[in-house]
Enzyme design. Structure first.
Site, short mmCIF file in Angstrom:
data_model
loop_
_atom_site.label_atom_id
_atom_site.label_comp_id
_atom_site.label_asym_id
_atom_site.label_seq_id
_atom_site.Cartn_x
_atom_site.Cartn_y
_atom_site.Cartn_z
N ASP A 1 0.87 -1.17 0.00
CA ASP A 1 0.00 0.00 0.00
C ASP A 1 0.91 1.23 0.00
OD1 ASP A 1 -1.63 2.13 0.68
OD2 ASP A 1 -2.85 0.97 2.11
N HIS A 2 0.91 1.92 -1.10
CA HIS A 2 1.86 3.02 -1.25
C HIS A 2 1.53 4.21 -0.35
CE1 HIS A 2 5.29 4.86 -2.85
NE2 HIS A 2 5.07 4.77 -4.14
#
Ligand code: COA
Length: 564
Positions: free
Chosen positions: A536-537
């Site tokens: 999850d950036h």
């Protein structure tokens, strides 16, 4: 008899405000408090009400003008003065003959914007002379605008329309406006096309207008009082003026079939503006007004239902602001069979979509040299048989991930976007994706960092078997900080797994293969394990992801470091 000025009333402290919509045109008859125009401050849109009943004789502002308290925005004749010479004197007539007035209302209301030469060009519908006649409808004054493109033609040839029905919608860079029918009748010829630019006086369409003896006209005209009552709300609901009288908006059901592409959407300018502001696609909104006209309430209900769907993760294929996938009739291509989705499949589908839509995914790839690890694993085969446990690569991966999570704790978090907080976990539980005949299940091994390889091998085999036998308890599938999904026993060189939210990363493992690896002086045959780390950036940056896979690669490349 004398005209009176219409002035901007007290604006509650606002200085100069912009006119964003004219709600009346010259020639319109209005009642006291009827909205005349809409202004917009930086805080709100406000409708300026008419100071009294009468007929608008002049408008001195246009859309985009700035006005302030006391500015003259137009002129009006007080009620009764313009209603025809056979009526008695102004004030008295309006007081003493309410019925007469009631009859006038619908007529004047029904012809607001399109009055070019009001009394001349318009047949009075209450007069019956027999037969039909052809009328060419011209473009009325356009609030000072010229060459305004038509964005929609709201009627088709052959349609029977009523006075005040929207004929075409035009849109300038400042406003959208509908041109209403000056009278009812049958559309015999449309003289314009979408994209045409209109100015006052241009020919719009030809109408056959029914006179005496026409059934439809009879229906309208016979009981004048009733006809007035009916015409009023419909004409009002057609635009912003009718907002108190709009019928309750229909529930915007998710099964609503939007009109086919290119189909007409019926709505007033204020409603279109609202939809534009809210980013609502009007072709998806079900209108609850007369003739399925979209009202303000419909837009609001639609937007609310879309928000609710998004918060609930949306249903598969719809919601979340993206158009659903339309299915063709597959039986036209050959035999088909339909089968209800299992609960697990539908839950997985929803979860996958939720993760995919909510999480900005990035996948980092890395190869780990597991030549030595595999040699060691194989050397444990006999020991495993004694224990009754099969040692596969998975326990090594579990252990390596637990170590990497401890070293890079930014991967052992969840994001609470509502409270704008990062939840740090002080435990290391890892989920393992298990392929079962019933679908994908993810049992969780707790405290991986505190367990040895044999314990992990036994526990993962037991949980995988339970998953296949549908014997997992809910608690055994909860609490993971991270997930491993291994397709290594099957094949593939790399893939991009979907993060199992609210975790922030997942490790995909593909099939190990012998590859030539340059050792600085020559190529060596090494067993390389492809790793695919999706993350999850929002929670993890790319450099940390590269660090995470580098740590894994190093740990799996030299499993002695797993002991440290
Ligand atoms: N490369 C090469 N061989 C591998 C490997 C890899 N990365 N991972 C496993 N293998 C080998 C194993 O060593 C074993 O071989 P062996 O019998 O010669 O020793 C064989 O593949 C089968 O292993 P498997 O039974 O799959 O055990 P596992 O511990 O590796 O995996 C599960 C256990 C539960 C993860 C696995 O059975 C499973 O279900 N995987 C699918 C997960 C999935 O569907 N993910 C998709 C999510 S979208």
């Amino acid at each position: 008899m004398s005209e009176q000025e219409i002035k901007v009333p007290d604006l509650g402290g606002a200085e100069e405000v912009e006119v964003i919509e004219l709600l009346v045109s010259v020639g319109d008859s209005v009642e006291a408090e009827d909205p005349l125009l809409t202004i917009e401050t930086d805080k709100a849109s406000v409708e300026l009400p008419s100071p009294g009943a009468g007929k608008i004789t002049k408008l001195t502002v246009k859309v985009g003008d700035k006005v302030k308290e006391g500015d003259v925005i137009g002129m009006m004749e007080a009620s009764g003065e313009s209603s025809g010479s056979d009526e008695t004197e102004g004030a008295d007539a309006s007081e003493n003959e309410p019925e007469e007035k009631a009859e006038e209302k619908p007529q004047s209301k029904s012809s607001p914007k399109s009055q070019d030469e009001p009394e001349q060009s318009k047949p009075a519908p209450k007069k019956k002379s027999g037969g039909t006649r052809k009328e060419t409808v011209l473009v009325p004054p356009l609030d000072g605008m010229e060459n305004v493109p038509i964005i929609e033609i709201n009627v088709s040839e052959g349609d029977t329309i009523e006075a005040d029905d929207a004929l075409v919608t035009v849109e300038s860079d400042k406003a959208t406006m509908e041109i209403p029918a000056p009278y009812g009748g049958k559309v015999t010829k449309i003289l314009v096309a979408e994209g045409d630019k209109l100015s006052e006086g241009d020919k719009l369409l030809e109408l056959t207008v029914a006179e005496e003896g026409d059934e439809e006209d009879d229906k309208q005209d016979e009981p004048p009082a009733e006809s007035g009552e009916e015409a009023k709300p419909e004409a009002k609901a057609d635009d912003d003026k009718g907002k108190q009288k709009e019928p309750a908006a229909q529930e915007q059901s998710s099964t609503y079939e939007p009109p086919a592409p290119g189909a007409k959407v019926h709505a007033g300018p204020a409603v279109r503006k609202l939809a534009r502001e809210m980013g609502a696609d009007m072709t998806h909104i079900k209108g609850s007004g007369p003739k399925s006209r979209i009202l303000k309430d419909d837009v609001q209900v639609y937007v609310k239902s879309q928000l609710q769907q998004t918060q609930q993760g949306g249903s598969v294929g719809t919601g979340s602001g993206i158009p659903g996938v339309k299915l063709p009739d597959f039986s036209q291509f050959g035999d088909i069979e339909r089968e209800a989705m299992s609960r697990m499949m539908s839950v997985t589908a929803t979860n996958m979509q939720r993760s995919w839509l909510n999480v900005p995914h990035v996948t980092q790839f890395e190869d780990a040299d597991i030549t030595d690890m595999e040699a060691f694993r194989k050397s444990q085969k006999a020991a495993g048989e004694k224990k009754g446990v099969k040692m596969t690569p998975l326990p090594f991966l579990l252990k390596a991930c637990a170590t990497a999570l401890a070293e890079l704790p930014q991967f052992n978090v969840s994001l609470d976007m509502e409270r704008k907080e990062v939840v740090h976990k002080r435990y290391i539980h890892i989920g393992i994706a298990v392929d079962t005949p019933n679908g994908l299940m993810v049992p969780v091994i707790r405290d991986v960092d505190q367990k040895g390889l044999w314990e992990l091998a036994a526990e993962s085999a037991e949980l995988a078997q339970k998953a296949r036998d549908k014997k997992l308890k809910p608690a055994e599938m909860q609490g993971a900080c991270f997930t491993i999904t291994s397709l290594g026993g099957i094949g593939g060189t790399a893939f991009t797994p979907i993060v199992n939210t609210p975790e922030v990363a997942i490790l995909g493992v593909s099939k190990a293969a012998m590859k030539p690896v340059w050792d600085g002086s020559e190529f060596q045959p090494r067993l390389m394990l492809p790793l695919s780390l999706s993350y999850d950036h929002r929670a993890v940056n790319g450099a940390d992801a590269a660090r995470f896979t580098a740590v894994l690669s190093q740990l799996l490349g030299d499993i002695r470091s797993l002991l440290l």
